[in-house]
Design an enzyme around this catalytic site. Sequence first.
Site, PDB file in Angstrom:
ATOM      1  N   LYS A 139       1.216  -1.018  -0.039  1.00 11.26           N
ATOM      2  CA  LYS A 139      -0.562  -0.259   0.372  1.00 11.26           C
ATOM      3  C   LYS A 139       1.216   1.554   0.030  1.00 11.26           C
ATOM      4  O   LYS A 139       2.073   1.479   1.293  1.00 11.26           O
ATOM      5  CB  LYS A 139      -0.349  -0.275   1.577  1.00 11.26           C
ATOM      6  N   GLU A 145       9.754   1.265  10.572  1.00 12.66           N
ATOM      7  CA  GLU A 145      10.333   2.148  10.521  1.00 12.66           C
ATOM      8  C   GLU A 145       9.956   3.792  10.474  1.00 12.66           C
ATOM      9  O   GLU A 145       9.256   3.606   9.786  1.00 12.66           O
ATOM     10  CB  GLU A 145      10.876   1.899   8.777  1.00 12.66           C
ATOM     11  N   CYS A 193      14.576   9.916   6.707  1.00 11.95           N
ATOM     12  CA  CYS A 193      13.631  10.275   8.132  1.00 11.95           C
ATOM     13  C   CYS A 193      15.599   9.936   8.857  1.00 11.95           C
ATOM     14  O   CYS A 193      15.351  10.154   9.878  1.00 11.95           O
ATOM     15  CB  CYS A 193      13.611   8.591   7.892  1.00 11.95           C
ATOM     16  N   GLU A 250      11.059  15.915  15.145  1.00  7.32           N
ATOM     17  CA  GLU A 250      10.840  15.563  13.654  1.00  7.32           C
ATOM     18  C   GLU A 250      10.393  16.851  12.988  1.00  7.32           C
ATOM     19  O   GLU A 250       9.226  17.496  12.236  1.00  7.32           O
ATOM     20  CB  GLU A 250      10.410  14.507  13.237  1.00  7.32           C
TER      21      GLU A 250
HETATM   22  P1  NAD Z   1       2.434   8.589   7.302  1.00  5.42           P
HETATM   23  O1  NAD Z   1       2.604   7.708   8.454  1.00  5.42           O
HETATM   24  O2  NAD Z   1       2.153   9.632   7.439  1.00  5.42           O
HETATM   25  O3  NAD Z   1       1.904   7.804   6.355  1.00  5.42           O
HETATM   26  C1  NAD Z   1       2.630   6.468   5.926  1.00  5.42           C
HETATM   27  C2  NAD Z   1       1.899   5.347   5.554  1.00  5.42           C
HETATM   28  O4  NAD Z   1       0.614   5.116   6.109  1.00  5.42           O
HETATM   29  C3  NAD Z   1       0.747   6.728   4.275  1.00  5.42           C
HETATM   30  O5  NAD Z   1       0.781   4.844   2.345  1.00  5.42           O
HETATM   31  C4  NAD Z   1      -0.892   6.504   4.929  1.00  5.42           C
HETATM   32  O6  NAD Z   1      -1.906   6.353   3.490  1.00  5.42           O
HETATM   33  C5  NAD Z   1      -0.554   4.964   5.415  1.00  5.42           C
HETATM   34  N1  NAD Z   1      -1.809   5.337   6.587  1.00  5.42           N
HETATM   35  C6  NAD Z   1      -1.771   6.169   7.590  1.00  5.42           C
HETATM   36  N2  NAD Z   1      -3.040   5.478   8.265  1.00  5.42           N
HETATM   37  C7  NAD Z   1      -2.815   4.617   8.682  1.00  5.42           C
HETATM   38  C8  NAD Z   1      -3.430   4.148   9.224  1.00  5.42           C
HETATM   39  N3  NAD Z   1      -4.546   4.175   9.666  1.00  5.42           N
HETATM   40  N4  NAD Z   1      -3.337   2.479   9.027  1.00  5.42           N
HETATM   41  C9  NAD Z   1      -2.164   1.844   7.910  1.00  5.42           C
HETATM   42  N5  NAD Z   1      -2.013   3.059   6.764  1.00  5.42           N
HETATM   43  C10 NAD Z   1      -1.880   4.083   7.374  1.00  5.42           C
HETATM   44  O7  NAD Z   1       3.886   9.316   6.702  1.00  5.42           O
HETATM   45  P2  NAD Z   1       4.276   9.906   6.168  1.00  5.42           P
HETATM   46  O8  NAD Z   1       3.995  11.080   5.870  1.00  5.42           O
HETATM   47  O9  NAD Z   1       4.025   9.442   4.903  1.00  5.42           O
HETATM   48  O10 NAD Z   1       5.413   9.896   5.738  1.00  5.42           O
HETATM   49  C11 NAD Z   1       6.740  10.681   6.818  1.00  5.42           C
HETATM   50  C12 NAD Z   1       7.408   9.407   7.881  1.00  5.42           C
HETATM   51  O11 NAD Z   1       7.562   8.350   7.513  1.00  5.42           O
HETATM   52  C13 NAD Z   1       8.460  11.051   8.576  1.00  5.42           C
HETATM   53  O12 NAD Z   1       7.455  10.894  10.299  1.00  5.42           O
HETATM   54  C14 NAD Z   1       9.546   9.541   8.761  1.00  5.42           C
HETATM   55  O13 NAD Z   1      10.165  10.203   9.614  1.00  5.42           O
HETATM   56  C15 NAD Z   1       8.839   8.432   8.290  1.00  5.42           C
HETATM   57  N6  NAD Z   1       9.915   7.727   7.372  1.00  5.42           N
HETATM   58  C16 NAD Z   1      10.668   6.792   8.186  1.00  5.42           C
HETATM   59  C17 NAD Z   1      11.513   6.459   7.525  1.00  5.42           C
HETATM   60  C18 NAD Z   1      12.305   5.056   8.360  1.00  5.42           C
HETATM   61  O14 NAD Z   1      13.446   4.330   7.229  1.00  5.42           O
HETATM   62  N7  NAD Z   1      12.745   4.833   9.317  1.00  5.42           N
HETATM   63  C19 NAD Z   1      11.539   5.724   6.533  1.00  5.42           C
HETATM   64  C20 NAD Z   1      10.918   7.229   5.674  1.00  5.42           C
HETATM   65  C21 NAD Z   1      10.308   7.993   6.015  1.00  5.42           C
END
Ligand code: NAD
Length: 494
Positions: free
Chosen positions: A156, A228, A262, A360
């Site tokens: 997804k 992650e 991240c 962050e």
């Molecule tokens: P997000 O948490 O808003 O969304 C991530 C994914 O989760 C999206 O595909 C979203 O549609 C889905 N999602 C949203 N609500 C959900 C739910 N209730 N259940 C299941 N899935 C759901 O994050 P984002 O804004 O897309 O990404 C940015 C964040 O990701 C930052 O905090 C960043 O640090 C983190 N990130 C971490 C890593 C790592 O490897 N640690 C890498 C990249 C990004």
Amino acid sequence: MLQVYAPHTGDLIGEVPEAGAPDVQRAVERARGAFATWSRTSPRQRVRALARVRDTLVAERAHLIDRLIAETGKVRGDALAEVTILLETFRYYLGHAEALLADEEITPALLKSKRGLVAYHPLGVVGIISPWNFPLDLGFGEAIPALLAGNAVALKPSELTPLISLEVQRLTASAGLDPNLFQVVTGAGPTGAALVEHVDHITFTGSVAVGRQVAQAAARRLIPCTLELGGKDPMIVLRDADLDRAAAGAVWGAFFNSGQMCMSVERVYVEEPVADAFTAKVLARTRALRQGVDGHYTHDVGAMTRVQQLDTVKTHLQDALDRGARVLTGGRHTPGLPPTFFEPTVLVDVDHTMAVMRDETFGPLLPIMRVRDAEEAVRLANDSPYGLNASVWSRDADVARRVARQILSGAVCVNDVVISYGIPELPFGGVKESGLGRRHGPAGLRKYTLQQTVAEDRLGLTREPNWFPYSPRVLNLLERASGLFAGVKGLFAR
Ligand code: NAD
């Protein structure tokens, strides 16, 4: 339907379906059907099949880079880096999957009449939920070890960047994989939540807040999960550091992918005696950055992919300014470019009362704080709920390594930034609120397996598998002998 826009132009570039819970369930069922056959193939057959997928992606790399740029607003160099990391992941796992999945034979130290082995079986359907900042690597990149381990995958992608995953789905099928083996379900949060309800392992990359919800859903179903999550990576510059290299690392680490990473350098602690010289070098390099996205290698910093992320950037900036910070360069929308472009920004006179040093930012802000010594730097680096990556800079490798080990984070770079993720041999993942579990390295593949222990009797070496046939005299002897045995073993162990 979900509309997809190019962040750097505002143009509508695609529409994808918003999968509801029944659609997700059907996609997982299709994947489960493909799993039945795929899980019976040998690791060698899977390596060959995935090598064909790799070859197809390599042949299509220019197209993939264009696609990545279109929906993220990255500069071409950042998109190339993402494709390169994906290919590195292929190289590592195609080369090591067979060995990592082979049975491990164990010879018992005491029970010589037995032998054991550990077998690694596929789990079933692995669910992957990915964010928008590296939609190719954090999406399909995770599918590579999952598929090699014998699983089917349902991905997804972020609702902001679904197109690259659909493109890869098309290419995997054209490379000969069963089209049902790698499913892509598009949609927003509810689609992701539905996916967790049907898969056998969930790998989530995204924010801490959503990560907690995913972990709770996984706990209800008692399925394993990998999380992650976010980061607030500290960079510690010691007084004997190579300041040119450190400044280059700070600028690249903070502004690569417009800071939407991240493991961006989100805060710098520099020892007082070199703070001015270091800051001057950072400033000169930041001012020389070229911003824009034209699809060629002409720019260094691109747009913000998620326009709401700019609100966080601006809030952190204003909060810092209100509390006494100063902007040395940047601090505004980039003149002449669309509103998703924000200038690479360097801040000084910052401290831990400011959100920019604690939360962050995920954008192009680089706050630099002076510290008395390494001890203060470590204390401040650890004053964070996050623990993903970090870096330490010193010409003395022993000192740098000692300081590095004091930082509570899943990874630390010495005289470098970010690169811990670029080496797929190394496990990558967070501690504290930065997550659970690892990607890359042996653990990044074995987490997609069911580890089964097999203990066998070497037939004929003992009469029966229990004490009952032995007389009390023999059992007494055994009791004394076991103490003696442990004592003798202990002597040698010392
Ligand atoms: P997000 O948490 O808003 O969304 C991530 C994914 O989760 C999206 O595909 C979203 O549609 C889905 N999602 C949203 N609500 C959900 C739910 N209730 N259940 C299941 N899935 C759901 O994050 P984002 O804004 O897309 O990404 C940015 C964040 O990701 C930052 O905090 C960043 O640090 C983190 N990130 C971490 C890593 C790592 O490897 N640690 C890498 C990249 C990004």
